[in-house]
Design a protein around this motif. Structure first.
Motif, PDB file in Angstrom:
ATOM      1  N   LEU A 155      -5.134  13.368 -17.963  1.00  0.00           N
ATOM      2  CA  LEU A 155      -6.424  13.952 -18.315  1.00  0.00           C
ATOM      3  C   LEU A 155      -7.584  13.052 -17.874  1.00  0.00           C
ATOM      4  O   LEU A 155      -8.588  13.536 -17.345  1.00  0.00           O
ATOM      5  CB  LEU A 155      -6.502  14.222 -19.817  1.00  0.00           C
ATOM      6  N   ARG A 156      -7.441  11.755 -18.090  1.00  0.00           N
ATOM      7  CA  ARG A 156      -8.490  10.828 -17.655  1.00  0.00           C
ATOM      8  C   ARG A 156      -8.649  10.874 -16.133  1.00  0.00           C
ATOM      9  O   ARG A 156      -9.769  10.891 -15.612  1.00  0.00           O
ATOM     10  CB  ARG A 156      -8.154   9.401 -18.104  1.00  0.00           C
ATOM     11  N   GLU A 157      -7.534  10.929 -15.419  1.00  0.00           N
ATOM     12  CA  GLU A 157      -7.604  10.951 -13.955  1.00  0.00           C
ATOM     13  C   GLU A 157      -8.186  12.255 -13.436  1.00  0.00           C
ATOM     14  O   GLU A 157      -8.674  12.317 -12.307  1.00  0.00           O
ATOM     15  CB  GLU A 157      -6.213  10.676 -13.368  1.00  0.00           C
ATOM     16  N   ALA A 158      -8.158  13.307 -14.278  1.00  0.00           N
ATOM     17  CA  ALA A 158      -8.776  14.593 -13.912  1.00  0.00           C
ATOM     18  C   ALA A 158     -10.247  14.651 -14.315  1.00  0.00           C
ATOM     19  O   ALA A 158     -10.899  15.669 -14.117  1.00  0.00           O
ATOM     20  CB  ALA A 158      -8.009  15.736 -14.574  1.00  0.00           C
ATOM     21  N   TYR A 175       2.084  11.851 -25.560  1.00  0.00           N
ATOM     22  CA  TYR A 175       2.448  10.597 -24.902  1.00  0.00           C
ATOM     23  C   TYR A 175       1.321  10.083 -24.009  1.00  0.00           C
ATOM     24  O   TYR A 175       0.473  10.848 -23.540  1.00  0.00           O
ATOM     25  CB  TYR A 175       3.732  10.778 -24.084  1.00  0.00           C
ATOM     26  N   THR A 176       1.357   8.810 -23.739  1.00  0.00           N
ATOM     27  CA  THR A 176       0.306   8.158 -22.962  1.00  0.00           C
ATOM     28  C   THR A 176       0.138   8.778 -21.585  1.00  0.00           C
ATOM     29  O   THR A 176      -0.984   8.989 -21.120  1.00  0.00           O
ATOM     30  CB  THR A 176       0.618   6.655 -22.835  1.00  0.00           C
ATOM     31  N   SER A 177       1.236   9.083 -20.905  1.00  0.00           N
ATOM     32  CA  SER A 177       1.156   9.639 -19.547  1.00  0.00           C
ATOM     33  C   SER A 177       0.341  10.931 -19.524  1.00  0.00           C
ATOM     34  O   SER A 177      -0.376  11.207 -18.548  1.00  0.00           O
ATOM     35  CB  SER A 177       2.563   9.906 -18.999  1.00  0.00           C
ATOM     36  N   GLU A 178       0.431  11.719 -20.607  1.00  0.00           N
ATOM     37  CA  GLU A 178      -0.345  12.959 -20.680  1.00  0.00           C
ATOM     38  C   GLU A 178      -1.848  12.655 -20.761  1.00  0.00           C
ATOM     39  O   GLU A 178      -2.672  13.343 -20.153  1.00  0.00           O
ATOM     40  CB  GLU A 178       0.077  13.772 -21.903  1.00  0.00           C
ATOM     41  N   GLY A 179      -2.194  11.622 -21.508  1.00  0.00           N
ATOM     42  CA  GLY A 179      -3.594  11.220 -21.615  1.00  0.00           C
ATOM     43  C   GLY A 179      -4.116  10.648 -20.307  1.00  0.00           C
ATOM     44  O   GLY A 179      -5.262  10.904 -19.919  1.00  0.00           O
ATOM     45  N   LEU A 191     -10.245  19.188 -33.309  1.00  0.00           N
ATOM     46  CA  LEU A 191      -9.368  18.537 -32.332  1.00  0.00           C
ATOM     47  C   LEU A 191      -8.453  19.596 -31.708  1.00  0.00           C
ATOM     48  O   LEU A 191      -7.788  20.341 -32.429  1.00  0.00           O
ATOM     49  CB  LEU A 191      -8.541  17.443 -33.018  1.00  0.00           C
ATOM     50  N   GLY A 192      -8.448  19.678 -30.402  1.00  0.00           N
ATOM     51  CA  GLY A 192      -7.571  20.604 -29.692  1.00  0.00           C
ATOM     52  C   GLY A 192      -6.345  19.874 -29.179  1.00  0.00           C
ATOM     53  O   GLY A 192      -6.459  18.838 -28.504  1.00  0.00           O
ATOM     54  N   VAL A 193      -5.168  20.379 -29.508  1.00  0.00           N
ATOM     55  CA  VAL A 193      -3.920  19.733 -29.093  1.00  0.00           C
ATOM     56  C   VAL A 193      -3.516  20.277 -27.719  1.00  0.00           C
ATOM     57  O   VAL A 193      -3.302  21.484 -27.558  1.00  0.00           O
ATOM     58  CB  VAL A 193      -2.804  19.974 -30.123  1.00  0.00           C
ATOM     59  N   VAL A 194      -3.427  19.383 -26.743  1.00  0.00           N
ATOM     60  CA  VAL A 194      -3.131  19.797 -25.359  1.00  0.00           C
ATOM     61  C   VAL A 194      -1.875  19.103 -24.826  1.00  0.00           C
ATOM     62  O   VAL A 194      -1.694  18.966 -23.614  1.00  0.00           O
ATOM     63  CB  VAL A 194      -4.345  19.546 -24.426  1.00  0.00           C
ATOM     64  N   SER A 249      -2.810  21.567 -18.928  1.00  0.00           N
ATOM     65  CA  SER A 249      -3.564  20.684 -19.825  1.00  0.00           C
ATOM     66  C   SER A 249      -4.947  20.353 -19.283  1.00  0.00           C
ATOM     67  O   SER A 249      -5.910  20.246 -20.048  1.00  0.00           O
ATOM     68  CB  SER A 249      -2.782  19.403 -20.110  1.00  0.00           C
ATOM     69  N   VAL A 250      -5.088  20.216 -17.960  1.00  0.00           N
ATOM     70  CA  VAL A 250      -6.391  19.868 -17.399  1.00  0.00           C
ATOM     71  C   VAL A 250      -7.375  21.031 -17.558  1.00  0.00           C
ATOM     72  O   VAL A 250      -8.506  20.849 -18.027  1.00  0.00           O
ATOM     73  CB  VAL A 250      -6.262  19.451 -15.917  1.00  0.00           C
TER      74      VAL A 250
END
Length: 368
Positions: free
Chosen positions: A72-75, A65-69, A34-37, A46-47
């Motif tokens: 990533l999903r939007e990228a 936090y959720t906003s960080e995830g 698991l890579g922590v970003v 992070s992207v």
């Protein structure tokens, strides 16, 4: 690559690959990675880091936090993402974006189950965080009976993993404490398996844990600072490569006379004729005020130049009296040689703080 006349954070994706492959040599071939970003991938990007880890074959990513995830999903990141410290207000968004929560208290656990049921979910993956001694967030062993009851009664969720976090895995003087944490995690695992009837994925080790306690790797390990090039001890640092280099330029050079002062509050007074350079970088970019007044040093043409006076919001001044250089020349604030860890240590802090503090207004450039 040149910083082409401005302050930049150079991100070396080949260094990231080297660090990932090195840390993989410390674990078994079937142990997940698991890579922590979180925190913009420790202040980098992070992207870009997530895309590289995805391409390298990492199994999981983690954010705080959720906003960080969501970012990533939007990228376009498709791989599983664990959210380490989700808040109740973001549960519906997490499910919408296929982000997996770390649930750490009965209140947050039951609230997530309620949201998952409301949204008609079935076997939505969750992770349970247990406290084994860090005393930050996490369930206690005494919570297991209630946890098991909820898991058996609700098919809206499915337990993907249980994990804990080591408090002092980098400090071998605290080995006895770390071994107690490992033992507690083992007890929790066995109790949960007995009552649940199966064992979910288990993960405990952070970067220093991978290096110092590889026998406790279980099913997955988590690396944050390690993938960015720091092993929390000098011998390991030599085997890793810093991913981020902060570079800037000389904006202007001044020659000042004895008793002249430099900067806010006249914090520096010249003892003799002194040549100073001003750099377009300040505490708003992440170079904190604690690095001023000769605490921190930067590198010009391979020579160290001390920071003089107080660090300003957008500028910093350095003493270049004994360094032949000119306006426009490159200055390395931290990088491969004078690392972020080296600079942070000079100010009695840690590389994590310096790296994660690099402002988003600093341009990121990439080496592949």
């Amino acid at each position: 690559m040149s910083n082409a006349g401005e302050t930049v954070l150079e991100i070396d994706l080949k260094a990231l690959e080297h660090n990932y492959q090195y840390l993989k040599t410390k674990i078994k071939s079937n142990t997940k990675f698991l890579g922590v970003v979180k925190a913009f991938a420790y202040g980098s990007d992070s992207v870009a880091i997530a895309k590289k880890l995805e391409a390298l074959g990492a199994d999981y990513l983690a954010v705080a936090y959720t906003s960080e995830g969501v970012a990533l999903r939007e990228a376009g990141i498709k791989m599983p993402i664990l959210v380490l410290h989700p808040q109740q207000i973001s549960f519906a968004t997490m499910i919408e974006k296929s982000l997996e929560p770390s649930l750490y208290s009965l209140a947050i656990f039951t609230a997530f189950i309620e949201t998952a049921n409301k949204l008609g979910e079935s076997e939505y993956p969750i992770h349970l965080k247990f406290n084994t001694g860090l005393n930050r967030i996490g369930f206690e062993k005494k919570d297991i009976d209630l946890i098991v009851d909820h898991l058996k009664q609700n098919n809206a969720i499915a337990l993907r993993s249980i994990f804990s976090h080591l408090a002092a895995s980098e400090d071998l003087e605290e080995k006895a404490f770390t071994l107690r944490q490992i033992h507690r995690f083992e007890e929790i695992s066995k109790d949960l398996e007995t009552k649940l009837g199966y064992m979910p994925l288990r993960h405990l080790l952070n970067t220093s844990g991978i290096i110092n306690y590889a026998n406790a790797q279980y099913d997955m390990v988590r690396s944050g600072i390690g993938i960015y090039g720091f092993g929390n001890e000098a011998s390991e640092d030599k085997k890793l490569r810093p991913v981020a280099s902060l570079k800037t330029i000389i904006s202007q050079i001044h020659t000042i006379e004895a008793k002249d002062t430099v900067g806010y509050n006249r914090a520096f007074t010249a003892e003799k004729t002194t040549v100073t350079a001003t750099l377009p970088l300040g505490h708003a970019d992440g170079l904190g005020r604690q690095y001023g007044n000769k605490v921190g040093q930067v590198l010009i043409h391979g020579k160290l130049a001390p920071i003089i006076g107080n660090v300003c919001m957008d500028m910093v001044m350095i003493d270049i009296t004994d360094i032949p250089c000119k306006e426009g020349d490159e200055v390395i604030v931290f990088g491969k040689e004078n690392t972020a860890d080296w600079l942070a240590t000079s100010a009695n802090t840690i590389s994590y703080e310096l790296l994660t503090g690099i402002s988003q207004r600093v341009k990121r450039i990439y080496i592949e």
